[in-house]
Design an enzyme around this catalytic site. Structure first.
Site, PDB file in Angstrom:
ATOM      1  N   GLU A   1      -0.346   3.172  -5.780  1.00 42.51           N
ATOM      2  CA  GLU A   1      -0.231   1.743  -6.066  1.00 42.51           C
ATOM      3  C   GLU A   1      -1.580   1.081  -5.832  1.00 42.51           C
ATOM      4  O   GLU A   1      -2.172   1.208  -4.761  1.00 42.51           O
ATOM      5  CB  GLU A   1       0.838   1.119  -5.166  1.00 42.51           C
ATOM      6  CG  GLU A   1       1.103  -0.345  -5.423  1.00 42.51           C
ATOM      7  CD  GLU A   1       2.136  -0.905  -4.467  1.00 42.51           C
ATOM      8  OE1 GLU A   1       3.115  -1.497  -4.940  1.00 42.51           O
ATOM      9  OE2 GLU A   1       1.964  -0.744  -3.243  1.00 42.51           O
TER      10      GLU A   1
ATOM     11  N   GLU B   1      11.389  -1.306   1.016  1.00 40.98           N
ATOM     12  CA  GLU B   1       9.955  -1.266   1.330  1.00 40.98           C
ATOM     13  C   GLU B   1       9.621  -2.357   2.352  1.00 40.98           C
ATOM     14  O   GLU B   1       9.552  -3.533   2.028  1.00 40.98           O
ATOM     15  CB  GLU B   1       9.119  -1.489   0.068  1.00 40.98           C
ATOM     16  CG  GLU B   1       7.623  -1.460   0.331  1.00 40.98           C
ATOM     17  CD  GLU B   1       6.805  -1.750  -0.915  1.00 40.98           C
ATOM     18  OE1 GLU B   1       5.574  -1.556  -0.869  1.00 40.98           O
ATOM     19  OE2 GLU B   1       7.388  -2.165  -1.932  1.00 40.98           O
TER      20      GLU B   1
ATOM     21  N   ARG C   1      -6.479  -2.089  -1.401  1.00 41.71           N
ATOM     22  CA  ARG C   1      -5.702  -1.908  -2.632  1.00 41.71           C
ATOM     23  C   ARG C   1      -6.530  -1.336  -3.782  1.00 41.71           C
ATOM     24  O   ARG C   1      -6.113  -1.413  -4.936  1.00 41.71           O
ATOM     25  CB  ARG C   1      -5.014  -3.211  -3.067  1.00 41.71           C
ATOM     26  CG  ARG C   1      -3.926  -3.687  -2.097  1.00 41.71           C
ATOM     27  CD  ARG C   1      -3.029  -4.699  -2.764  1.00 41.71           C
ATOM     28  NE  ARG C   1      -1.956  -5.183  -1.901  1.00 41.71           N
ATOM     29  CZ  ARG C   1      -0.775  -4.580  -1.714  1.00 41.71           C
ATOM     30  NH1 ARG C   1      -0.542  -3.435  -2.322  1.00 41.71           N
ATOM     31  NH2 ARG C   1       0.141  -5.111  -0.930  1.00 41.71           N
TER      32      ARG C   1
END
Length: 284
Positions: A242, A146, A213
């Site tokens: 996520e 990632e 987020r």
């Protein structure tokens, strides 16, 4: 395509009660898979976790970010050795829980560096990952690297860098792990990056996370471009939602990712909304 959710949407730690809560809620809100946060893989009761996954009909993956004391891209041989040990414990966790993917920042530390990566450090990372990939292949497990934004790693920040790094290791079960949060910061073209990874045969894992987020569709990510490109290249792997809030996330992880405020309070509402958003855009 399998739709997953990160375990830290539900819980910050992993014990018997937390495992049941996270796995049951993931199933109840319509997900196919839970991504286990393997920050401390040695603390997992893998037998219990595997049993709960079977009980609720869920699959799993696992991810982690290494720290300064386990940084395999370091020139410190002791840190590299500790990182190698941590990664092999995480790989065992995936194997024992029946998963097929270990991903995340498994090539270096998840932190802001004050200097570029060194050639010796990069060679250390390649060496450890090559060994890890060989071990993973014995259990039909792939590794997903990632890439992160410049404030969280100095090893790889873009898809192109990740593909080059993977090529230099020379293992066919190492793939690129794409994350919208980081791509939104670093890529010139999100769709172009997806096409590049797919053309290389290395589009192995996907994180969908909003620019702040929080809930999908409420930030600045160009979801039409990103999800449209996934459909265009006929990606049929794992797409994991996520999202982090200081209300739930593990304290160490919160510090690493600079999660200083509550981006949401109701994780069930968050999970249901994200699942519906993904379903509408991907038909998954």
């Amino acid at each position: 395509m399998k739709i997953g959710i990160h375990s830290m949407v539900w819980v910050g730690d992993w014990n018997a009660d937390a495992a049941r809560e996270a796995i049951s809620k993931s199933a109840e809100t319509g997900y196919d898979l839970i991504e286990l946060s393997a920050i401390a893989p040695e603390t997992f009761d893998t037998a219990l976790t595997a049993k709960l996954l079977e009980e609720y009909g869920l699959e799993c993956s696992a991810s982690l970010g290494l720290g300064p004391d386990t940084d395999i891209s370091s020139e410190d041989d002791d840190a590299v050795a500790r990182g190698r040990e941590r990664l092999h414990l995480a790989l065992n966790l995936v194997r024992d829980c029946g998963g097929t993917m270990l991903c995340g920042v498994i090539y270096g530390a998840l932190m802001k560096y004050s200097h570029p990566a060194t050639e010796r450090g990069l060679d250390n990372s390649r060496r450890v990952l090559a060994e890890l990939a060989d071990k993973a292949k014995e259990s039909n497990i792939s590794l997903g690297l990632e890439f992160c934004n410049r404030y969280e790693t100095n090893v790889m920040n873009t898809t192109a860098q990740t593909l080059e790094f993977i090529k230099s290791i020379g293992r066919d079960n190492i793939t690129a792990h794409l994350d919208t949060y980081h791509m939104n910061i670093e890529e010139h073209s999100i769709a172009g990056a997806i096409r590049q990874a797919a053309a290389a045969g290395k589009l192995g894992y996907v994180h969908v996370g909003e620019s702040h987020r929080g809930q999908l569709g409420t930030g600045s990510i160009n979801w039409t471009e990103f999800l449209g490109a996934l459909k265009e290249v006929e990606y049929d792997g794992i797409v994991t939602f996520e999202s982090f809030s200081s209300k739930v996330v593990h304290s160490t992880f919160s510090n690493d990712l600079a999660i200083w405020r509550n981006l949401w309070d109701d994780n069930v509402e968050l999970a249901k909304g994200a699942r519906q958003f993904i379903r509408e855009h991907l038909g998954a």
